[in-house]
Motif scaffolding. Structure first.
Motif, PDB file in Angstrom:
ATOM      1  N   UNK A 176       0.525  -1.155  -0.143  1.00  0.00           N
ATOM      2  CA  UNK A 176      -0.103   0.572  -0.418  1.00  0.00           C
ATOM      3  C   UNK A 176       0.758   1.172   0.406  1.00  0.00           C
ATOM      4  N   UNK A 177       2.463   1.274   0.000  1.00  0.00           N
ATOM      5  CA  UNK A 177       3.257   1.627   0.200  1.00  0.00           C
ATOM      6  C   UNK A 177       3.234   2.322  -1.775  1.00  0.00           C
ATOM      7  N   UNK A 178       2.833   4.166  -1.621  1.00  0.00           N
ATOM      8  CA  UNK A 178       2.997   4.054  -3.370  1.00  0.00           C
ATOM      9  C   UNK A 178       3.259   6.137  -3.246  1.00  0.00           C
ATOM     10  N   UNK A 179       4.898   5.749  -3.803  1.00  0.00           N
ATOM     11  CA  UNK A 179       5.474   6.115  -3.761  1.00  0.00           C
ATOM     12  C   UNK A 179       5.923   7.381  -2.870  1.00  0.00           C
ATOM     13  N   UNK A 180       6.481   6.658  -1.334  1.00  0.00           N
ATOM     14  CA  UNK A 180       6.200   6.888  -0.566  1.00  0.00           C
ATOM     15  C   UNK A 180       5.071   7.513   0.377  1.00  0.00           C
ATOM     16  N   UNK A 181       4.177   6.971  -0.128  1.00  0.00           N
ATOM     17  CA  UNK A 181       2.513   7.645   0.363  1.00  0.00           C
ATOM     18  C   UNK A 181       1.896   6.058   0.679  1.00  0.00           C
ATOM     19  N   UNK A 182       1.711   6.152   2.208  1.00  0.00           N
ATOM     20  CA  UNK A 182       0.389   4.954   2.471  1.00  0.00           C
ATOM     21  C   UNK A 182      -1.211   5.775   1.809  1.00  0.00           C
ATOM     22  N   UNK A 183      -1.364   4.216   1.504  1.00  0.00           N
ATOM     23  CA  UNK A 183      -2.560   4.186   0.695  1.00  0.00           C
ATOM     24  C   UNK A 183      -3.546   4.698   1.512  1.00  0.00           C
ATOM     25  N   UNK A 184      -3.519   3.649   2.531  1.00  0.00           N
ATOM     26  CA  UNK A 184      -4.341   2.976   4.064  1.00  0.00           C
ATOM     27  C   UNK A 184      -4.279   3.776   4.930  1.00  0.00           C
ATOM     28  N   UNK A 185      -3.135   4.490   4.886  1.00  0.00           N
ATOM     29  CA  UNK A 185      -3.356   5.606   5.996  1.00  0.00           C
ATOM     30  C   UNK A 185      -4.631   5.934   6.960  1.00  0.00           C
ATOM     31  N   UNK A 186      -5.914   6.680   6.884  1.00  0.00           N
ATOM     32  CA  UNK A 186      -6.649   5.691   8.141  1.00  0.00           C
ATOM     33  C   UNK A 186      -7.071   5.427   8.340  1.00  0.00           C
ATOM     34  N   UNK A 187      -6.584   4.050   7.747  1.00  0.00           N
ATOM     35  CA  UNK A 187      -6.934   2.300   8.297  1.00  0.00           C
ATOM     36  C   UNK A 187      -6.122   1.551   8.457  1.00  0.00           C
ATOM     37  N   UNK A 188      -5.114   2.046   8.092  1.00  0.00           N
ATOM     38  CA  UNK A 188      -3.776   1.696   8.890  1.00  0.00           C
ATOM     39  C   UNK A 188      -3.659   0.599  10.209  1.00  0.00           C
ATOM     40  N   UNK A 189      -2.826  -0.757  10.339  1.00  0.00           N
ATOM     41  CA  UNK A 189      -2.827  -1.552  11.490  1.00  0.00           C
ATOM     42  C   UNK A 189      -2.383  -0.871  12.804  1.00  0.00           C
ATOM     43  N   UNK A 190      -2.275  -1.322  13.956  1.00  0.00           N
ATOM     44  CA  UNK A 190      -1.834  -0.702  15.116  1.00  0.00           C
ATOM     45  C   UNK A 190      -0.365  -0.672  15.277  1.00  0.00           C
ATOM     46  N   UNK A 191       0.080  -1.993  14.866  1.00  0.00           N
ATOM     47  CA  UNK A 191       1.859  -1.804  13.972  1.00  0.00           C
ATOM     48  C   UNK A 191       2.417  -0.332  13.652  1.00  0.00           C
ATOM     49  N   UNK A 192       1.371   0.164  12.941  1.00  0.00           N
ATOM     50  CA  UNK A 192       1.639   1.031  11.543  1.00  0.00           C
ATOM     51  C   UNK A 192       1.843   2.455  12.072  1.00  0.00           C
ATOM     52  N   UNK A 193       1.005   2.469  13.158  1.00  0.00           N
ATOM     53  CA  UNK A 193       0.422   3.503  14.133  1.00  0.00           C
ATOM     54  C   UNK A 193       1.183   3.935  15.314  1.00  0.00           C
ATOM     55  N   UNK A 194       2.102   2.763  15.844  1.00  0.00           N
ATOM     56  CA  UNK A 194       3.145   2.812  16.472  1.00  0.00           C
ATOM     57  C   UNK A 194       5.010   3.245  16.340  1.00  0.00           C
ATOM     58  N   UNK A 195       4.427   2.816  15.121  1.00  0.00           N
ATOM     59  CA  UNK A 195       6.058   3.061  14.342  1.00  0.00           C
ATOM     60  C   UNK A 195       6.781   4.896  14.629  1.00  0.00           C
ATOM     61  N   UNK A 196       7.960   4.775  14.743  1.00  0.00           N
ATOM     62  CA  UNK A 196       8.308   5.695  15.299  1.00  0.00           C
ATOM     63  C   UNK A 196       7.971   6.164  16.823  1.00  0.00           C
TER      64      UNK A 196
END
Length: 166
Positions: A74-94
């Motif tokens: 879901x990563x296209x041109x360094x942009x998350x295509x599902x950012x609003x619905x991304x899973x828990x693990x993605x919400x905690x990165x960084x």
């Protein structure tokens, strides 16, 4: 089939509130921004997250890419295509994550963030207690499987990359 995701969405809202508070607390150290996607990989996720993302994709289509290097489909041109619905693990990165490993607490931080921060300065108050949230997500997933009579065990994980094939 229509699933009820109200408990999952409440969980995600709580995660987002905690993540926003930590981002504000650590704003001088956080380097995360659009284009920084080192952590965007094809993760395995619980069925509750998989089906919540699948439902979101029915409302808002996302373009997927084939991944040969393990990056997220879901990563296209360094942009998350599902950012609003991304899973828990993605919400905690960084964020600074504190978790139990081999009977001792371990700290996990992004190699790009917190380059000038002493690890001794981290505490329960300024980190995300990952085990607490993982446990809550595990129990939500277990209930989701039972409520919907799905043919998964509570330990099954699904490949995010399979979402674009459904």
């Amino acid at each position: 089939m229509a699933y009820n995701f109200s408990n999952y969405h409440a969980f995600i809202a709580n995660v987002d509130r905690r993540a926003e508070a930590l981002e504000e607390l650590h704003k001088t150290h956080m380097k995360c921004k659009k284009g920084c996607d080192l952590c965007c990989m094809n993760y395995q996720i619980f069925p509750v997250e998989y089906f919540a993302i699948e439902q979101a994709l029915k409302v808002k289509a996302a373009e997927t890419m084939e991944s040969t290097n393990g990056s997220c489909v879901f990563l296209k041109n360094h942009y998350c295509q599902i950012y609003e619905s991304r899973p828990f693990i993605c919400r905690t990165h960084g964020l600074p994550l504190l978790f139990m490993n081999d009977e001792q607490w371990e700290l996990s931080v992004c190699e790009l963030n917190f380059t000038e921060f002493d690890d001794e300065e981290f505490s329960e108050e300024n980190t995300l207690l990952q085990d607490k949230f993982n446990s809550e997500l595990f129990l939500l997933n277990k209930q989701f499987i039972a409520d919907n009579k799905l043919n998964f065990s509570e330990f099954d994980l699904l490949e995010m990359k399979d979402l674009h094939r459904d």
